[in-house]
Design an enzyme around this catalytic site. Structure first.
Site, PDB file in Angstrom:
ATOM      1  N   ASP A 151      -2.950  -7.867  -5.202  1.00 34.37           N
ATOM      2  CA  ASP A 151      -3.309  -6.694  -4.425  1.00 34.37           C
ATOM      3  C   ASP A 151      -3.871  -5.611  -5.343  1.00 34.37           C
ATOM      4  O   ASP A 151      -3.546  -5.570  -6.518  1.00 34.37           O
ATOM      5  CB  ASP A 151      -2.020  -6.176  -3.775  1.00 34.37           C
ATOM      6  CG  ASP A 151      -2.289  -5.395  -2.516  1.00 34.37           C
ATOM      7  OD1 ASP A 151      -3.470  -5.239  -2.155  1.00 34.37           O
ATOM      8  OD2 ASP A 151      -1.319  -4.923  -1.901  1.00 34.37           O
ATOM      9  N   GLN A 197       0.794 -11.254  -3.225  1.00 31.60           N
ATOM     10  CA  GLN A 197      -0.625 -10.895  -3.120  1.00 31.60           C
ATOM     11  C   GLN A 197      -1.164 -10.450  -4.461  1.00 31.60           C
ATOM     12  O   GLN A 197      -0.451  -9.799  -5.223  1.00 31.60           O
ATOM     13  CB  GLN A 197      -0.773  -9.700  -2.179  1.00 31.60           C
ATOM     14  CG  GLN A 197      -0.621 -10.005  -0.734  1.00 31.60           C
ATOM     15  CD  GLN A 197      -0.934  -8.766   0.080  1.00 31.60           C
ATOM     16  OE1 GLN A 197      -0.337  -7.717  -0.134  1.00 31.60           O
ATOM     17  NE2 GLN A 197      -1.866  -8.877   0.997  1.00 31.60           N
ATOM     18  N   LYS A 225     -14.982  -3.989   6.476  1.00 28.13           N
ATOM     19  CA  LYS A 225     -14.561  -4.821   5.337  1.00 28.13           C
ATOM     20  C   LYS A 225     -15.573  -5.899   5.015  1.00 28.13           C
ATOM     21  O   LYS A 225     -16.429  -6.237   5.839  1.00 28.13           O
ATOM     22  CB  LYS A 225     -13.212  -5.470   5.636  1.00 28.13           C
ATOM     23  CG  LYS A 225     -13.277  -6.436   6.819  1.00 28.13           C
ATOM     24  CD  LYS A 225     -11.992  -7.233   6.978  1.00 28.13           C
ATOM     25  CE  LYS A 225     -12.091  -8.122   8.216  1.00 28.13           C
ATOM     26  NZ  LYS A 225     -10.986  -9.052   8.351  1.00 28.13           N
ATOM     27  N   CYS A 276       0.790  -1.239   0.000  1.00 27.43           N
ATOM     28  CA  CYS A 276       0.000   0.000   0.000  1.00 27.43           C
ATOM     29  C   CYS A 276       0.821   1.288   0.000  1.00 27.43           C
ATOM     30  O   CYS A 276       0.531   2.192  -0.794  1.00 27.43           O
ATOM     31  CB  CYS A 276      -0.969   0.030   1.172  1.00 27.43           C
ATOM     32  SG  CYS A 276      -1.260  -1.534   1.982  1.00 27.43           S
ATOM     33  N   HIS A 318      -8.501  -1.238   0.101  1.00 33.50           N
ATOM     34  CA  HIS A 318      -7.549  -2.302  -0.244  1.00 33.50           C
ATOM     35  C   HIS A 318      -8.391  -3.500  -0.653  1.00 33.50           C
ATOM     36  O   HIS A 318      -9.396  -3.785  -0.013  1.00 33.50           O
ATOM     37  CB  HIS A 318      -6.739  -2.804   0.954  1.00 33.50           C
ATOM     38  CG  HIS A 318      -6.083  -1.775   1.790  1.00 33.50           C
ATOM     39  ND1 HIS A 318      -4.737  -1.569   1.775  1.00 33.50           N
ATOM     40  CD2 HIS A 318      -6.581  -0.929   2.721  1.00 33.50           C
ATOM     41  CE1 HIS A 318      -4.416  -0.636   2.652  1.00 33.50           C
ATOM     42  NE2 HIS A 318      -5.519  -0.234   3.242  1.00 33.50           N
ATOM     43  N   ARG A 354       6.294 -11.470   5.511  1.00 31.86           N
ATOM     44  CA  ARG A 354       5.779 -11.251   6.861  1.00 31.86           C
ATOM     45  C   ARG A 354       6.323 -12.320   7.782  1.00 31.86           C
ATOM     46  O   ARG A 354       6.449 -13.478   7.392  1.00 31.86           O
ATOM     47  CB  ARG A 354       4.247 -11.300   6.874  1.00 31.86           C
ATOM     48  CG  ARG A 354       3.649 -10.136   6.118  1.00 31.86           C
ATOM     49  CD  ARG A 354       2.145 -10.139   6.177  1.00 31.86           C
ATOM     50  NE  ARG A 354       1.617  -9.189   5.202  1.00 31.86           N
ATOM     51  CZ  ARG A 354       0.342  -9.114   4.845  1.00 31.86           C
ATOM     52  NH1 ARG A 354      -0.535  -9.946   5.396  1.00 31.86           N
ATOM     53  NH2 ARG A 354      -0.053  -8.229   3.957  1.00 31.86           N
ATOM     54  N   HIS A 402      -5.452  -1.266  -4.925  1.00 35.16           N
ATOM     55  CA  HIS A 402      -5.981  -0.161  -4.127  1.00 35.16           C
ATOM     56  C   HIS A 402      -6.853   0.696  -5.017  1.00 35.16           C
ATOM     57  O   HIS A 402      -6.512   0.950  -6.169  1.00 35.16           O
ATOM     58  CB  HIS A 402      -4.827   0.649  -3.529  1.00 35.16           C
ATOM     59  CG  HIS A 402      -4.013  -0.170  -2.589  1.00 35.16           C
ATOM     60  ND1 HIS A 402      -2.827  -0.752  -2.955  1.00 35.16           N
ATOM     61  CD2 HIS A 402      -4.270  -0.583  -1.323  1.00 35.16           C
ATOM     62  CE1 HIS A 402      -2.369  -1.475  -1.942  1.00 35.16           C
ATOM     63  NE2 HIS A 402      -3.218  -1.391  -0.933  1.00 35.16           N
TER      64      HIS A 402
HETATM   65 ZN   LIG Z   1      -3.166  -2.345   0.836  1.00 30.65          ZN
END
Ligand SMILES: [Zn+2]
Ligand SMILES: [Zn+2]
Length: 575
Positions: A320, A318, A402, A271, A448, A300, A322
């Protein structure tokens, strides 16, 4: 008494009986705890030697003897002092006794086995019904790596033999679909000791599948109005201070790397990089929404004890994205992301989902208005899409509400994969703005979202869902051609060339082995189609078609087969 309560009591009583059986086989055994669990029970033991699978039938036979003798379970209350004397040779029980706040403790006895226990229990051992010991596993006492490692025996237990048999069948299916087991057969990836825990190296077959998935993913994202970003794997400490990760997320991050006296961190999330690009130029309401996606590899910290094949790793990629938008746009954006998610899951052959909406927790940042607007948008979209969903009141992250989507696999297991998450925190921390049509600066809304989740977990799910038999459009090898004898090789190679030139992933099994052995190998490799070619096929320009499931299909003109398989691949058929 409710049925499941009765079942639980029976299961827990069976754990006592198992402990009694273990005691009779290992008089020096020390006992941990033995609770009922979903579908059965376990008990933890400290034994003079490691158990092997051969021990299980012996313990089980002893348990059946105890059950046949049908001795009663008796309860007694004793002072803690007396209990400590009774369990003087049982250090784990002594530890438990010390932690009980009451003056007296209850103990249960059946036969000559005595256990510290709150109960309740069946009245006699004969009430224990269908059970089976399943497996042995190591388990730290009280779950702590600093305490002794005990040996745990897992068992299944049910009211009837039929229910037990059904459960065992399910377990067998789960085992045959286990991605780690299938990987041994299919050679998809390795996770070697030399590179450390939770890190994966993908081989050519997995590489091929990943390339197809990624290409599909990219095309779909472009078609849904996304653009792609590519960002680095490390970033300066300053970035993670601004984002707040060094404050609230540091325990999930790795130690910094020193470069010219400055600290860089491996990224746990993508992000902040996307936000920096947002901030690289002034943004107007006319630029919004911005939808930026990235197959971003993040790292992680996971404790070594929780790493699990592809399902829990330390490095993962990911899918991912945004979305930055105005308050007026959030409903449309959420609806679009939701539909996009379902579209992607359907493309990969998943048809059943459970949807969860998580709302504002006690401690939260962001204004009432932001939360209200975001939660309403989420609710409204789910209602309009006609989705049944569960609300997890207060279950949202501190920075926004979410939607989570769990997908159901072929064995009816739920996998948490998709997340659509509002964020009121990062736009604030980074001071993100856009100029509205009133000429004023406003904060954009930020969402996200990960659709497939992470590639590693998604690939694990794909393997388990399909039991390694990937659908035709994903199969690393789609067709294997098996010549009957050496003189058919030339024809086999000619067909292979024709298929390859049409983009069909084809191999010729040209080893000097029998046709049956080659078919068996292709079935083990789970290759969707096998084409056997011999004299008859050459004479008639046909192929003898077999499926990986073992069915023998008809002899077909090669041209027809080629056309059909091309159509199946192009339509991303999931058979
Ligand atoms: Zn994010
Ligand atoms: Zn008990």
């Amino acid at each position: 008494m409710a049925n499941n309560e009765k079942l639980e009591i029976m299961r827990h009583s069976a754990a006592h009986v198992m402990a009694e059986a273990v005691q009779s086989l290992f008089p020096e055994a020390k006992f941990g705890i033995g609770p009922a669990i979903e579908n059965g029970f376990y008990y933890d033991f400290d034994l003079p030697r490691p158990l092997t699978p051969d021990d299980l039938p012996v313990i089980e036979a002893k348990m059946r003897e105890i059950i046949a003798a049908n001795l009663p379970f008796t309860r007694q209350e004793v002072t803690k002092k007396k209990a400590k004397a009774m369990f003087a040779a049982q250090p784990y029980k002594l530890e438990l006794i010390d932690e009980i706040p009451d003056e007296k403790v209850s103990i249960y006895q059946q036969g000559n086995f005595v256990d510290l226990c709150r109960g309740p229990h069946v009245s006699s051992a004969g009430e224990i019904k269908a059970f089976k010991l399943l497996s042995i596993a190591g388990a730290y006492w009280r779950g702590s790596e600093r305490r002794p490692m005990l040996q745990r025996i897992y068992a299944a237990a049910f009211e009837t033999e039929e229910a037990l048999a059904e459960h065992l069948k399910k377990l067998e299916a789960m085992e045959s679909h286990d991605h780690r087991r299938l990987n041994k057969q299919l050679n998809l990836y390795i996770a070697p000791e030399e590179i450390g825990g939770g890190l994966i190296i993908y081989g050519p077959k997995a590489g091929r599948i990943r390339a197809i998935v990624e290409e599909f993913w990219r095309q779909e994202h472009f078609a849904h109005g996304y653009e792609l970003l590519y960002t680095p794997h490390i970033g300066l400490s300053k970035l993670w201070e601004i984002s707040g990760h060094l404050g609230f997320y540091q325990e999930n991050m790795y130690s910094p790397i020193d470069i010219e006296g400055q600290e860089y961190y491996l990224k746990p999330m993508n992000c902040p990089f996307h936000i920096l690009f947002y901030k690289s130029q002034p943004r107007s309401y006319r630029d919004l929404p911005l939808r930026w996606a990235e197959l971003g590899t993040v790292y992680r910290y996971e404790r070594s004890g929780v790493l699990l094949g592809l399902l829990r790793t330390r490095g993962f990629t990911q899918d991912d994205a945004h979305i930055f938008c105005t308050p007026e746009q959030i409903e449309d954006e959420i609806a679009e992301v939701y539909r996009f998610s379902i579209h992607m899951w359907q493309a990969f052959g998943f048809e059943k989902y459970k949807v969860y909406l998580s709302t504002r927790p006690q401690k939260a940042i962001g204004t009432e208005e932001q939360w209200h607007k975001a939660e309403e948008a989420l609710r409204k979209v789910l209602q309009e899409e006609g989705v049944a969903y569960e609300v997890d009141e207060g279950g949202g992250a501190f920075y926004g509400p979410k939607i989570d989507i769990k997908v159901e696999d072929a064995l009816e297991r739920e996998w948490q994969m998709t997340t659509i998450q509002f964020d009121f925190n990062l736009p604030e921390r980074f001071g993100m703005v856009y100029t509205s049509n009133d000429g004023q600066e406003h904060r954009p809304y930020m969402i996200h979202r990960a659709l497939l989740g992470a590639w590693e977990r998604f690939f694990g799910l794909l393997i388990e869902h399909y039991g390694g038999a990937f659908p035709i459009w994903l199969a690393p090898v789609q067709v294997v051609i098996i010549p009957v004898a050496d003189r058919h090789l030339e024809y086999a190679r000619k067909l292979a060339q024709e298929l390859k030139s049409e983009g069909v992933r084809t191999e010729v099994d040209d080893r000097s082995e029998t046709v049956n052995l080659k078919i068996r190998q292709a079935q083990l490799d789970k290759i969707p189609y096998m084409l056997v070619v011999g004299d008859k096929e050459i004479a008639a320009s046909t192929v003898s078609v077999r499926r990986r499931g073992g069915e023998k299909l008809e002899v077909r003109p090669f041209g027809d087969f080629k056309q059909d398989i091309k159509t199946a691949i192009a339509s991303r058929s999931n058979v």
